[in-house]
Design a protein around this motif. Structure first.
Motif, PDB file in Angstrom:
ATOM      1  N   LEU A 199     -46.569  77.806 -11.294  1.00  0.00           N
ATOM      2  CA  LEU A 199     -45.646  78.666 -12.045  1.00  0.00           C
ATOM      3  C   LEU A 199     -44.274  78.029 -12.255  1.00  0.00           C
ATOM      4  CD1 LEU A 199     -46.373  82.177 -10.455  1.00  0.00           C
ATOM      5  CD2 LEU A 199     -47.128  81.307 -12.671  1.00  0.00           C
ATOM      6  N   PHE A 200     -44.071  76.846 -11.711  1.00  0.00           N
ATOM      7  CA  PHE A 200     -42.756  76.204 -11.766  1.00  0.00           C
ATOM      8  C   PHE A 200     -42.234  76.087 -13.195  1.00  0.00           C
ATOM      9  CE2 PHE A 200     -40.259  72.311 -12.301  1.00  0.00           C
ATOM     10  CZ  PHE A 200     -39.221  72.537 -11.414  1.00  0.00           C
ATOM     11  N   GLU A 201     -43.009  75.473 -14.079  1.00  0.00           N
ATOM     12  CA  GLU A 201     -42.557  75.259 -15.448  1.00  0.00           C
ATOM     13  C   GLU A 201     -42.403  76.577 -16.202  1.00  0.00           C
ATOM     14  OE1 GLU A 201     -43.878  71.521 -17.627  1.00  0.00           O
ATOM     15  OE2 GLU A 201     -45.537  71.832 -16.222  1.00  0.00           O
ATOM     16  N   SER A 202     -43.320  77.496 -15.990  1.00  0.00           N
ATOM     17  CA  SER A 202     -43.258  78.784 -16.676  1.00  0.00           C
ATOM     18  C   SER A 202     -42.006  79.559 -16.283  1.00  0.00           C
ATOM     19  CB  SER A 202     -44.503  79.609 -16.359  1.00  0.00           C
ATOM     20  OG  SER A 202     -44.408  80.895 -16.921  1.00  0.00           O
ATOM     21  N   GLU A 203     -41.675  79.552 -14.985  1.00  0.00           N
ATOM     22  CA  GLU A 203     -40.520  80.298 -14.504  1.00  0.00           C
ATOM     23  C   GLU A 203     -39.211  79.675 -14.972  1.00  0.00           C
ATOM     24  OE1 GLU A 203     -40.067  83.113 -12.674  1.00  0.00           O
ATOM     25  OE2 GLU A 203     -42.194  83.528 -12.880  1.00  0.00           O
ATOM     26  N   LEU A 204     -39.130  78.352 -14.907  1.00  0.00           N
ATOM     27  CA  LEU A 204     -37.869  77.693 -15.245  1.00  0.00           C
ATOM     28  C   LEU A 204     -37.705  77.440 -16.740  1.00  0.00           C
ATOM     29  CD1 LEU A 204     -37.217  75.098 -12.397  1.00  0.00           C
ATOM     30  CD2 LEU A 204     -36.396  77.435 -12.626  1.00  0.00           C
ATOM     31  N   PHE A 205     -38.805  77.105 -17.423  1.00  0.00           N
ATOM     32  CA  PHE A 205     -38.701  76.697 -18.823  1.00  0.00           C
ATOM     33  C   PHE A 205     -39.328  77.691 -19.796  1.00  0.00           C
ATOM     34  CE2 PHE A 205     -39.504  72.539 -16.438  1.00  0.00           C
ATOM     35  CZ  PHE A 205     -38.196  72.480 -15.994  1.00  0.00           C
ATOM     36  N   ARG A 231     -40.988  75.169 -23.867  1.00  0.00           N
ATOM     37  CA  ARG A 231     -41.792  76.196 -23.196  1.00  0.00           C
ATOM     38  C   ARG A 231     -43.236  75.730 -23.055  1.00  0.00           C
ATOM     39  NH1 ARG A 231     -40.055  81.854 -26.231  1.00  0.00           N
ATOM     40  NH2 ARG A 231     -37.796  81.689 -25.894  1.00  0.00           N
ATOM     41  N   VAL A 232     -43.865  76.161 -21.981  1.00  0.00           N
ATOM     42  CA  VAL A 232     -45.271  75.809 -21.744  1.00  0.00           C
ATOM     43  C   VAL A 232     -46.114  76.322 -22.910  1.00  0.00           C
ATOM     44  CG1 VAL A 232     -47.246  76.092 -20.197  1.00  0.00           C
ATOM     45  CG2 VAL A 232     -44.938  75.923 -19.248  1.00  0.00           C
ATOM     46  N   GLY A 233     -46.928  75.439 -23.480  1.00  0.00           N
ATOM     47  CA  GLY A 233     -47.779  75.814 -24.600  1.00  0.00           C
ATOM     48  C   GLY A 233     -47.125  75.666 -25.958  1.00  0.00           C
ATOM     49  N   SER A 234     -45.901  75.149 -25.978  1.00  0.00           N
ATOM     50  CA  SER A 234     -45.180  74.999 -27.242  1.00  0.00           C
ATOM     51  C   SER A 234     -44.747  73.549 -27.422  1.00  0.00           C
ATOM     52  CB  SER A 234     -43.948  75.911 -27.268  1.00  0.00           C
ATOM     53  OG  SER A 234     -43.138  75.653 -28.399  1.00  0.00           O
ATOM     54  N   ASN A 235     -44.467  73.177 -28.672  1.00  0.00           N
ATOM     55  CA  ASN A 235     -43.923  71.851 -28.976  1.00  0.00           C
ATOM     56  C   ASN A 235     -42.468  71.925 -29.425  1.00  0.00           C
ATOM     57  OD1 ASN A 235     -46.369  70.433 -28.486  1.00  0.00           O
ATOM     58  ND2 ASN A 235     -47.134  71.103 -30.478  1.00  0.00           N
ATOM     59  N   LYS A 236     -41.936  73.140 -29.483  1.00  0.00           N
ATOM     60  CA  LYS A 236     -40.570  73.340 -29.974  1.00  0.00           C
ATOM     61  C   LYS A 236     -39.554  72.988 -28.898  1.00  0.00           C
ATOM     62  CE  LYS A 236     -37.438  76.836 -31.869  1.00  0.00           C
ATOM     63  NZ  LYS A 236     -37.274  78.273 -32.211  1.00  0.00           N
ATOM     64  N   VAL A 237     -38.625  72.102 -29.241  1.00  0.00           N
ATOM     65  CA  VAL A 237     -37.568  71.691 -28.325  1.00  0.00           C
ATOM     66  C   VAL A 237     -36.414  72.688 -28.422  1.00  0.00           C
ATOM     67  CG1 VAL A 237     -35.864  69.911 -27.802  1.00  0.00           C
ATOM     68  CG2 VAL A 237     -38.193  69.256 -28.429  1.00  0.00           C
ATOM     69  N   ILE A 238     -35.953  73.212 -27.281  1.00  0.00           N
ATOM     70  CA  ILE A 238     -34.879  74.196 -27.245  1.00  0.00           C
ATOM     71  C   ILE A 238     -33.701  73.603 -26.478  1.00  0.00           C
ATOM     72  CG2 ILE A 238     -34.188  76.512 -26.514  1.00  0.00           C
ATOM     73  CD1 ILE A 238     -37.153  77.294 -26.613  1.00  0.00           C
TER      74      ILE A 238
END
Length: 455
Positions: free
Chosen positions: A219-225, A278-285
């Protein structure tokens, strides 16, 4: 059925006022007409109007529109969220464009088509409602941020050790430098992170607190990003991560020393590039956050052992603040104890409780291995158990931890385990990796046990 809207019409032509009033009175709840714009400020409850229709010329043989621009600016100053529609019989493209630049939402030519002007007014009405909702949401958000940022109490004490740290805190707060806060468990590292945020240039924005050690690897990436819908099995909706929420504010990563090595690289990349995906996305934020980290581990020793990335350490360690343990702040013990005494006496309705001289002497003699957290729990326990609204020395059953050996007679298993952890942490100077290896448990298990035993 009439809309719950209020319309104000300002025009020097009585025929125009009558025609518009007749057209709109069956659609809107309130239609007010005004022949002279000088009477604008005398309109009752002016700020409650949703749409204003304003003529651009009020003097005879004048068709420049300058009068309309003057009163448009006045209206935007007084009622900035109200939609204003300009009206004139002498219109051209340039004039229409200029009215929009000045803040009008639309431009109507006389004579008008009834259906078109009704549609124009309705659109302006809906826009005004949206603007007012947005302004209310912004105010609520600002108020919520203020409440969140103000929920912490001040740092208490006047000891030289504390004053030195507070001086550094004040200097670094006004910059955007990354800060690493270290210190033993219970010294108040989170409190210092909040103090830095309150004094920072980002203090009108939110401070997001993340306990890194509580995040599982999955869950690390999902929670933080964050993640997008469908990124994994339980991703039923898009979710914003902690870094994105903290944009323009501050993110506090507590227990950074407990972050597994394989996740350190992911965090480093975000800090370096100042952007997340975000996980599952290619969009840079893009993200703009003030980074504060905290740990009770010796990160330099962990770098030597290969359990913490050296490049990550330098990224989070522009300024290092070491919080002194309570035993080095002896002058502050009584002041902090008084603070917690007043807090819990009020909470448990035990008025009149005081720390008498023998109690203060006992508190000052104690080593406080659990630091401020231990002192807080001690005072709360004493307040709860006190009788007749009076504290006695016997109410303060302080635990004196032995560091070299301990007698296991009459000890519970939990007490034995707690002492083993305390001794192991002491032996390894608070290094969780070495302590966990000696005890034959994982770092996460060790961390959970220190929290459970309030070590």
């Amino acid at each position: 059925m009439k809309l719950l809207g209020k319309i104000l019409i300002i025009d020097d032509n009585k025929g125009i006022l009558s025609a518009l009033e007749l057209l709109l009175q069956d659609v809107y709840k309130t239609v007010t007409t005004l022949q002279n714009p000088n009477g604008i400020t005398s309109v009752k409850d002016l700020k409650t109007y949703d749409v204003v229709l304003l003529d651009m010329n009020f003097s005879s043989r004048v068709n420049t529109g300058n009068e309309g621009f003057f009163w448009l600016r006045k209206l935007k100053d007084i009622i900035p969220d109200t939609s204003v529609i300009m009206m004139t019989a002498f219109g051209d493209v340039e004039l229409a464009v200029n009215t929009l630049k000045e803040g009008a939402v639309d431009f109507v030519l006389k004579p008008w088509d009834n259906e078109k002007i009704l549609a124009t007014i309705h659109s302006a009405f809906q826009l005004g409602k949206s603007q007012k909702k947005l302004r209310l949401l912004e105010q609520n958000e600002k108020h919520l941020k203020q409440l969140i940022n103000d929920t912490q109490h001040d740092i208490i004490g006047n000891s030289p050790a504390l004053k030195s740290v507070l001086n550094i805190t004040k200097k670094v707060a006004k910059t955007k430098a990354s800060v690493l806060i270290t210190g033993e468990n219970g010294t108040g590292k989170e409190l210092f992170a909040k103090a830095i945020h309150r004094q920072s240039l980002q203090n009108q924005e939110i401070l997001i607190n993340v306990d890194v050690s509580a995040l599982t690897e999955s869950l690390f990436e999902s929670e933080l990003f964050g993640h997008v819908k469908g990124a994994f099995t339980d991703a039923k909706n898009d979710r914003i991560g902690k870094f994105e929420i903290a944009h323009k504010g501050t993110i506090f990563l507590d227990e950074i020393g407990n972050l597994p090595l394989q996740l350190q690289a992911k965090l480093l990349k975000v800090i370096q590039e100042k952007q997340i995906v975000r996980v599952g996305s290619n969009k840079v934020i893009p993200i703009d956050v003030r980074l504060i980290c905290a740990t009770n581990c010796n990160l330099y020793k962990m770098v030597e052992e290969g359990t913490f990335r050296e490049d990550l350490l330098y990224r989070i360690n522009t300024i290092h603040i070491e919080i002194p343990p309570l035993r080095e702040r002896a002058n502050d013990v009584i002041e902090i104890a008084d603070y917690f005494l007043n807090k819990y006496a009020h909470k448990y309705d035990k008025k009149g409780l005081k720390l008498h001289a023998p109690i203060k002497k006992k508190l000052l003699k104690h080593h406080w291995p659990g630091n401020i957290r231990e002192l807080q729990h001690t005072i709360e326990r004493c307040v709860i158990l006190s009788e007749n609204n009076e504290l006695t020395v016997n109410d303060f059953m302080l635990n004196h931890h032995k560091t070299k050996s301990f007698n296991t007679v009459d000890m519970t298993i939990d007490e034995m385990e707690k002492n083993m952890i305390i001794n192991a942490l002491k032996k390894h100077n608070g290094n969780f990796s070495s302590t966990a290896e000696q005890l034959g448990i994982t770092r996460q298990t060790l961390y959970n046990k220190t929290k459970r035993f309030k070590i």
